[in-house]
Scaffold this motif. Structure first.
Motif, PDB file in Angstrom:
ATOM      1  N   ALA A 194       0.868  -1.183   0.000  1.00 17.43           N
ATOM      2  CA  ALA A 194       0.000   0.000   0.000  1.00 17.43           C
ATOM      3  C   ALA A 194       0.910   1.241   0.000  1.00 17.43           C
TER       4      ALA A 194
ATOM      5  N   LYS B  58      -4.975  -0.204  -2.076  1.00 16.81           N
ATOM      6  CA  LYS B  58      -4.084  -1.055  -2.862  1.00 16.81           C
ATOM      7  C   LYS B  58      -4.570  -1.171  -4.298  1.00 16.81           C
TER       8      LYS B  58
ATOM      9  N   SER C 148      -5.246  -6.570  -4.817  1.00 16.15           N
ATOM     10  CA  SER C 148      -5.628  -7.179  -3.543  1.00 16.15           C
ATOM     11  C   SER C 148      -6.459  -8.419  -3.825  1.00 16.15           C
TER      12      SER C 148
END
Length: 661
Positions: A248, A258, A261
């Motif tokens: 992140a 993000k 993910s």
């Protein structure tokens, strides 16, 4: 080339920049398995892990490169995820609870991770930190040395216990003021929230643990050794260790969103489901996230580190939107969102004597700068433009992405700045006069307005953040792809510039020049407009704009000093004039009578000038009340600029006035 591959290659091409910290506000290109944190406390130890001293860090020296795990770097909103070396007191102080800590205490998990690293053969500096923290007196040492403050009961103060002397040095309460959150009644930003970094003094070696190459490489080697699962990386096409989580902190240190993910896999009634964390559950297609796509651990670490570095180094970041252009070689390229004034002139103008040539040589400097970029990156260099924005608080989406050759990219940037250029005077700078005194001025310059300024000109200075982001995103294809300016955006800026009575002088002047720039760009390829007055142009809207400017300047010149702040009739009727030009012009012209009288003999010049412009109309155009397009603003601006810049004196000699015969 896809975005993650281009970022990965950029990282590989910029190995010499890894770990280099220039400006403390910039994010460095990070080694893999590392992230950055803003530290508040620095503790210095000796080689055997004995406490020597500690200090509170200033904000401009707080950024620290620290080792991390995938989980600790990916966000610690839930669960236990310690960093292996530097962390908050909540993790690394065994006496956290003793001094009043109310949050969960994660010392055991921190020590487990750190001891595993130490047992694998970590450098002496890491072993010194391990020896010190296991003594369990971190907060005790900090309070004893005046870094943290405890009350008579041995508990850390929630807020500053007494007013601070203005001459006292900076303390922890300047960074973490403390208090109770009214929303949940819990502690916020109190002393024990401090993040700690380490110095270990061993001979002449680098004392700063976070700068020690041996420590950095040791953690990388250890962490890679803990990886077990190898699979095909879809980016490189090679077999490599699988990334369990992705980084992140892409736009800033506090960014939790993000780009990549995967959800949590759970089993329910014999079925495997994947919850993406946003309330959506996917059934049936994949049983595990890595069946959709797999990205190698080193690949994702390097790609995300490169993006974070590029955005910090040369990108545009506002609210949740980040836009950056880069060359895969890592060389800088012009940014599509940049303000040309800031890019070319802001640093060059320091003396008042330099201002006079600003407007004239702006285009030359811009062309020279782009030529320099062309020489630097070459014709065949790959250039990428990428914009990311939040889809949800935890998800980041790519809202714009283009890959092209350097020659094509620079061509389009240059074309944007040439075809959308106008003369602007809305940048406030400080310069020194001949006597060395500092004064504030608004220097003129020719160039294209920045997308953020266009958004404000269209919708006002207090526009909604979402609308501003949406406008910038709409302008990116116009700049990078050469697409036409959206018509509704042009009309919005024109309408706002026409509402002169409703804007301050600065806001109106800025809206006017940006409206001229956008309309000129909008018409590019169909009509060509000069940035100076075209006295041969006979189009209806342009001529009506000239008439309004003549009336406006006449009134302004006639008003006495006591009347200077009173708006002219041309100002008051400008919006109405744009909708019903012929009937409104009759009103404005009738209201000029007292100004003609006050001008005396000079009135003949203005009457001649008005008649000269009116003679260029066709009868049908002149009596038409059809609303004006943005072209009238170009005529208005150019006529007004000529009359004020040259400070034309009214013709008083009849022999010099063609209309007097």
């Amino acid at each position: 080339m896809n975005w993650i591959q281009s970022l990965y290659e950029t990282y590989e091409n910029c190995q010499n920049m890894i770990g280099v910290v220039g400006d403390e506000n910039d994010v460095p290109l990070l080694p893999i398995c590392h992230t950055t944190q803003k530290a508040q406390i620095e503790i210095t130890l000796d080689a055997k892990g004995n406490f020597r001293r500690a200090r509170v860090l200033d904000k401009n020296e707080a950024r620290t490169i620290i080792p991390c795990t995938e989980k600790s770097a990916g966000g610690r909103t839930s669960g236990v995820a310690p960093h292996p070396l530097c962390d908050k007191l909540q993790y690394l102080a065994a006496d956290y609870k003793k001094f009043g800590g109310e949050k969960d205490h994660y010392f055991a998990s921190y020590m487990e991770l750190l001891s595993a690293w130490v047992n694998s053969g970590a450098p002496q500096k890491v072993r010194a930190v391990y020896e010190y923290v296991q003594k369990g007196n971190v907060i005790g040492d900090l309070t004893a040395n005046g870094v943290l403050f405890a009350n008579e009961n041995g508990k850390l103060h929630i807020v500053r216990p007494a007013p601070k002397d203005k001459n006292a040095p900076k303390d922890i309460f300047d960074l973490l003021p403390g208090g109770i959150d009214p929303n949940n009644g819990k502690l916020k930003s109190w002393q024990a929230d401090a993040f700690v970094r380490w110095r270990v003094e061993i001979g002449d070696n680098v004392a700063e643990v976070w700068k020690d190459p041996e420590v950095i490489q040791s953690w990388i080697d250890y962490y890679l050794a803990t990886k077990q699962t190898k699979t095909l990386c879809y980016v490189t096409g090679k077999e490599s260790f699988l990334a369990d989580l992705h980084p992140a902190k892409i736009r800033n240190d506090g960014d939790k969103a993000k780009l990549i993910s995967s959800g949590k896999s759970t089993s329910s009634k014999g079925k495997i489901t994947i919850d993406d964390g946003c309330g959506f559950t996917f059934l049936g297609r994949f049983t595990y996230p890595d069946q959709a796509a797999t990205v190698g651990f080193e690949t994702t670490q390097k790609a995300h580190s490169a993006l974070r570095w590029l955005i910090s180094r040369q990108g545009y970041v506002k609210d949740d939107l980040a836009v950056v252009a880069w060359a895969v070689s890592g060389k800088k390229v012009p940014q599509p969102t940049v303000d040309p004034f800031d890019e070319i002139y802001s640093d060059a103008l320091s003396e008042e004597s330099q201002i006079a040539d600003t407007a004239q040589d702006m285009a030359i400097r811009l062309r020279n700068k782009i030529a320099g970029y062309r020489t630097e990156i070459g014709e065949r260099e790959d250039v990428m433009v990428m914009a990311v924005d939040s889809a949800t608080p935890g998800r980041l989406s790519i809202v714009y992405y283009r890959a092209m050759k350097g020659s094509e990219f620079l061509e389009r940037i240059e074309k944007w700045h040439e075809t959308c250029a106008w003369r602007h005077t809305y940048h406030l700078i400080e310069v020194k006069d001949e006597k060395g005194k500092t004064k504030k001025i608004y220097p003129p310059f020719y160039g294209a307005p920045a997308p953020a300024d266009i958004a404000e000109a269209a919708y006002g200075n207090h526009l909604d953040d979402k609308l501003k982001k949406a406008t910038i995103k709409r302008l990116l294809p116009c700049i990078v792809d050469g697409q036409p300016i959206p018509r509704d955006l042009v009309e919005s800026v024109v309408r706002r510039a026409s509402n002169r009575a409703g804007l301050s002088g600065y806001d109106w002047s800025k809206a006017l020049t940006i409206a001229c720039a956008l309309y000129r760009k909008y018409k590019h390829g169909k009509e060509e407009f000069e940035m100076s007055l075209d006295e041969t142009r006979k189009t209806r809207d342009y001529l009506f704009g000239r008439l309004l400017a003549i009336a406006d300047v006449l009134e302004e010149r006639t008003l006495s000093e006591a009347e200077k702040n009173r708006p002219t009739n041309a100002t008051r009727y400008m919006q109405q004039f744009s909708q019903r030009p012929f009937s409104t012009w009759k009103q404005i012209h009738e209201l000029l009578t007292p100004y003609f009288m006050r001008q005396g003999d000079n009135a003949s010049y203005y009457k001649w000038l008005i008649a000269q412009v009116e003679d260029l109309f066709t009868p049908e155009d002149f009596i038409s009340n059809k609303p004006l397009t943005g072209e009238y603003l170009l005529g208005y601006y150019c006529q007004r600029q000529k009359m004020w810049e040259k400070k034309e004196k009214p013709v008083s000699d009849a022999n010099d006035n063609p209309n007097s015969k």
